[in-house]
Design a protein around this motif. Sequence first.
Motif, PDB file in Angstrom:
ATOM      1  N   GLN A  12     -14.767   0.400 -12.229  1.00 40.83           N
ATOM      2  CA  GLN A  12     -15.251   1.363 -13.214  1.00 40.83           C
ATOM      3  C   GLN A  12     -16.291   0.664 -14.070  1.00 40.83           C
ATOM      4  O   GLN A  12     -15.959  -0.178 -14.919  1.00 40.83           O
ATOM      5  N   PRO A  13     -17.575   0.975 -13.887  1.00 37.88           N
ATOM      6  CA  PRO A  13     -18.630   0.176 -14.533  1.00 37.88           C
ATOM      7  C   PRO A  13     -18.560   0.176 -16.051  1.00 37.88           C
ATOM      8  O   PRO A  13     -18.921  -0.832 -16.677  1.00 37.88           O
ATOM      9  N   GLU A  14     -18.114   1.276 -16.663  1.00 38.22           N
ATOM     10  CA  GLU A  14     -18.131   1.371 -18.119  1.00 38.22           C
ATOM     11  C   GLU A  14     -17.218   0.350 -18.785  1.00 38.22           C
ATOM     12  O   GLU A  14     -17.487  -0.114 -19.896  1.00 38.22           O
ATOM     13  N   ILE A  15     -16.115   0.019 -18.124  1.00 33.16           N
ATOM     14  CA  ILE A  15     -15.140  -0.880 -18.736  1.00 33.16           C
ATOM     15  C   ILE A  15     -14.881  -2.135 -17.907  1.00 33.16           C
ATOM     16  O   ILE A  15     -14.081  -2.979 -18.300  1.00 33.16           O
ATOM     17  N   MET A  16     -15.551  -2.253 -16.749  1.00 34.02           N
ATOM     18  CA  MET A  16     -15.426  -3.421 -15.875  1.00 34.02           C
ATOM     19  C   MET A  16     -13.968  -3.694 -15.506  1.00 34.02           C
ATOM     20  O   MET A  16     -13.466  -4.818 -15.620  1.00 34.02           O
ATOM     21  N   ARG A  17     -13.290  -2.652 -15.059  1.00 35.37           N
ATOM     22  CA  ARG A  17     -11.908  -2.781 -14.605  1.00 35.37           C
ATOM     23  C   ARG A  17     -11.816  -2.267 -13.177  1.00 35.37           C
ATOM     24  O   ARG A  17     -12.519  -1.326 -12.776  1.00 35.37           O
ATOM     25  N   LEU A  18     -10.932  -2.900 -12.401  1.00 33.81           N
ATOM     26  CA  LEU A  18     -10.662  -2.479 -11.027  1.00 33.81           C
ATOM     27  C   LEU A  18      -9.505  -1.487 -11.015  1.00 33.81           C
ATOM     28  O   LEU A  18      -8.454  -1.734 -11.618  1.00 33.81           O
ATOM     29  N   LEU A  19      -9.701  -0.378 -10.312  1.00 34.77           N
ATOM     30  CA  LEU A  19      -8.677   0.650 -10.224  1.00 34.77           C
ATOM     31  C   LEU A  19      -7.878   0.471  -8.939  1.00 34.77           C
ATOM     32  O   LEU A  19      -8.452   0.267  -7.871  1.00 34.77           O
ATOM     33  N   PRO A  20      -6.553   0.552  -9.032  1.00 36.33           N
ATOM     34  CA  PRO A  20      -5.736   0.436  -7.828  1.00 36.33           C
ATOM     35  C   PRO A  20      -5.849   1.673  -6.942  1.00 36.33           C
ATOM     36  O   PRO A  20      -5.981   2.799  -7.431  1.00 36.33           O
ATOM     37  N   MET A  21      -5.784   1.443  -5.648  1.00 38.15           N
ATOM     38  CA  MET A  21      -5.607   2.499  -4.661  1.00 38.15           C
ATOM     39  C   MET A  21      -4.755   1.916  -3.538  1.00 38.15           C
ATOM     40  O   MET A  21      -5.229   1.682  -2.425  1.00 38.15           O
ATOM     41  N   PRO A  22      -3.473   1.628  -3.827  1.00 35.12           N
ATOM     42  CA  PRO A  22      -2.641   0.956  -2.826  1.00 35.12           C
ATOM     43  C   PRO A  22      -2.311   1.885  -1.666  1.00 35.12           C
ATOM     44  O   PRO A  22      -1.705   2.937  -1.843  1.00 35.12           O
ATOM     45  N   ARG A  23      -2.739   1.479  -0.482  1.00 29.96           N
ATOM     46  CA  ARG A  23      -2.528   2.269   0.723  1.00 29.96           C
ATOM     47  C   ARG A  23      -1.886   1.393   1.794  1.00 29.96           C
ATOM     48  O   ARG A  23      -1.797   0.175   1.661  1.00 29.96           O
ATOM     49  N   ALA A  24      -1.460   2.042   2.872  1.00 31.70           N
ATOM     50  CA  ALA A  24      -1.007   1.297   4.042  1.00 31.70           C
ATOM     51  C   ALA A  24      -2.146   0.404   4.533  1.00 31.70           C
ATOM     52  O   ALA A  24      -3.294   0.837   4.614  1.00 31.70           O
ATOM     53  N   ILE A  25      -1.835  -0.857   4.837  1.00 31.79           N
ATOM     54  CA  ILE A  25      -2.858  -1.799   5.298  1.00 31.79           C
ATOM     55  C   ILE A  25      -2.896  -1.774   6.820  1.00 31.79           C
ATOM     56  O   ILE A  25      -1.908  -2.132   7.481  1.00 31.79           O
ATOM     57  N   PRO A  26      -4.010  -1.335   7.433  1.00 33.24           N
ATOM     58  CA  PRO A  26      -4.090  -1.289   8.895  1.00 33.24           C
ATOM     59  C   PRO A  26      -4.367  -2.675   9.478  1.00 33.24           C
ATOM     60  O   PRO A  26      -5.464  -3.221   9.320  1.00 33.24           O
ATOM     61  N   LEU A  27      -3.375  -3.230  10.125  1.00 37.97           N
ATOM     62  CA  LEU A  27      -3.527  -4.525  10.788  1.00 37.97           C
ATOM     63  C   LEU A  27      -3.938  -4.273  12.229  1.00 37.97           C
ATOM     64  O   LEU A  27      -3.305  -3.476  12.929  1.00 37.97           O
ATOM     65  N   LYS A  38     -10.112   1.533  16.897  1.00 38.53           N
ATOM     66  CA  LYS A  38     -10.235   0.164  16.388  1.00 38.53           C
ATOM     67  C   LYS A  38      -9.278  -0.783  17.102  1.00 38.53           C
ATOM     68  O   LYS A  38      -8.986  -1.868  16.611  1.00 38.53           O
ATOM     69  N   GLY A  39      -8.784  -0.391  18.247  1.00 37.24           N
ATOM     70  CA  GLY A  39      -7.862  -1.224  19.001  1.00 37.24           C
ATOM     71  C   GLY A  39      -6.413  -0.918  18.658  1.00 37.24           C
ATOM     72  O   GLY A  39      -6.072   0.169  18.204  1.00 37.24           O
ATOM     73  N   ARG A  40      -5.558  -1.901  18.883  1.00 42.43           N
ATOM     74  CA  ARG A  40      -4.121  -1.751  18.578  1.00 42.43           C
ATOM     75  C   ARG A  40      -3.914  -1.914  17.077  1.00 42.43           C
ATOM     76  O   ARG A  40      -4.392  -2.868  16.480  1.00 42.43           O
ATOM     77  N   VAL A  41      -3.178  -0.989  16.454  1.00 37.49           N
ATOM     78  CA  VAL A  41      -3.042  -0.962  15.004  1.00 37.49           C
ATOM     79  C   VAL A  41      -1.576  -0.759  14.615  1.00 37.49           C
ATOM     80  O   VAL A  41      -0.865   0.048  15.211  1.00 37.49           O
ATOM     81  N   ARG A  42      -1.151  -1.535  13.612  1.00 41.42           N
ATOM     82  CA  ARG A  42       0.094  -1.270  12.887  1.00 41.42           C
ATOM     83  C   ARG A  42      -0.210  -1.356  11.399  1.00 41.42           C
ATOM     84  O   ARG A  42      -1.052  -2.158  10.981  1.00 41.42           O
ATOM     85  N   HIS A  43       0.482  -0.572  10.602  1.00 41.50           N
ATOM     86  CA  HIS A  43       0.227  -0.539   9.162  1.00 41.50           C
ATOM     87  C   HIS A  43       1.333  -1.256   8.399  1.00 41.50           C
ATOM     88  O   HIS A  43       2.520  -1.074   8.699  1.00 41.50           O
ATOM     89  N   LEU A  44       0.925  -2.053   7.424  1.00 42.92           N
ATOM     90  CA  LEU A  44       1.871  -2.672   6.501  1.00 42.92           C
ATOM     91  C   LEU A  44       2.118  -1.716   5.354  1.00 42.92           C
ATOM     92  O   LEU A  44       1.183  -1.228   4.717  1.00 42.92           O
ATOM     93  N   GLN A  45       3.384  -1.465   5.067  1.00 44.68           N
ATOM     94  CA  GLN A  45       3.736  -0.542   3.990  1.00 44.68           C
ATOM     95  C   GLN A  45       3.429  -1.158   2.637  1.00 44.68           C
ATOM     96  O   GLN A  45       3.774  -2.309   2.371  1.00 44.68           O
ATOM     97  N   PRO A  46       2.779  -0.421   1.736  1.00 46.92           N
ATOM     98  CA  PRO A  46       2.571  -0.941   0.381  1.00 46.92           C
ATOM     99  C   PRO A  46       3.906  -1.055  -0.339  1.00 46.92           C
ATOM    100  O   PRO A  46       4.775  -0.195  -0.189  1.00 46.92           O
ATOM    101  N   ASP A  47       4.079  -2.129  -1.116  1.00 49.43           N
ATOM    102  CA  ASP A  47       5.365  -2.339  -1.778  1.00 49.43           C
ATOM    103  C   ASP A  47       5.545  -1.355  -2.928  1.00 49.43           C
ATOM    104  O   ASP A  47       4.578  -0.807  -3.479  1.00 49.43           O
TER     105      ASP A  47
END
Length: 296
Positions: free
Chosen positions: A155-170, A196-205
């Motif tokens: 967020q440019p106005e406040i220079m903070r990173l916003l979370p968007m935790p999703r399944a991680i495609p391995l 994208k080949g063979r994929v499994r997703h890591l569950q977000p904690d």
Amino acid sequence: MTASFSSGNGPITLDAGPFRVGLHATDPVFIDTVSAFYGPVIQSGAEQIYDYEVVIRQPQSLRRWLRPQAVFEIDGMRPFEPQPLDHAFPMYEWGLNWCVATSAHRYLMLHAGTIAFGDEALILPGNPGSGKSTLSAALSLRGGRLLSDEFGLLQPEIMRLLPMPRAIPLKNASIEAILDFDADAPLGPTYPKTRKGRVRHLQPDKTSLAMQAQTASPRWLVFPTYTQGAAENLVPLDKAEAFRNLAFNSFNYKLLGETAFRAVCALIDQVDCYRFTYSNLHRAVPVLKGLVGAAD
């Protein structure tokens, strides 16, 4: 949590960081998979105002009896080719990322994994094959709070990173790398022969999902490179070069123009910049956690 929803009784609501998603679907396997990954942030009940309203449906054609397919719909459009029905979950994940990447221009979108340690965040920019998603997954399995493996939403106005935790495609060998690193890693089904080949997703904690409204301050910028057989090597990076590389690893730098330039300048000023070569997660994760610990 097991969710019960379908296109017949209206969408369910999923919180995805700063975005609210309405999801219509009927396939029970897809429904169960979404519920397993995102149960803590699923809501049901009255329809709401959504940033994205997504429909996952089966095409009504003769093919559905022989090789069932699924399509991804958003605002009446089908931006992707139909996929096998049993690939509906990876299609949904990629589709939602596409929606964000093509529309969320109120943020500077860095193509980067982002992991928070307390209020401070480590940014891992990189192209496919650099190892950013695998490193993000491994760090999240060792106490880091997953913001995203794909987006650094700044967020440019406040220079903070916003979370968007999703399944991680391995993808492909990354699956075995994570299982070697943590045999109990909560992985979902295997999807062979995706685009994208063979994929499994890591569950977000659950902690990352529960804290997805809590932003973080950029503190470390590390450009990773996976190189088979290489020794782990973390070296400082000149800030001018870091600026060039980070601007290149942004989805919407050119579109945002001066706003993006000023935001990247400010970010580079407040972070420590490094290059990191690695080949083994057992050795790589302690190096990066040591970097974070050195700032305590």
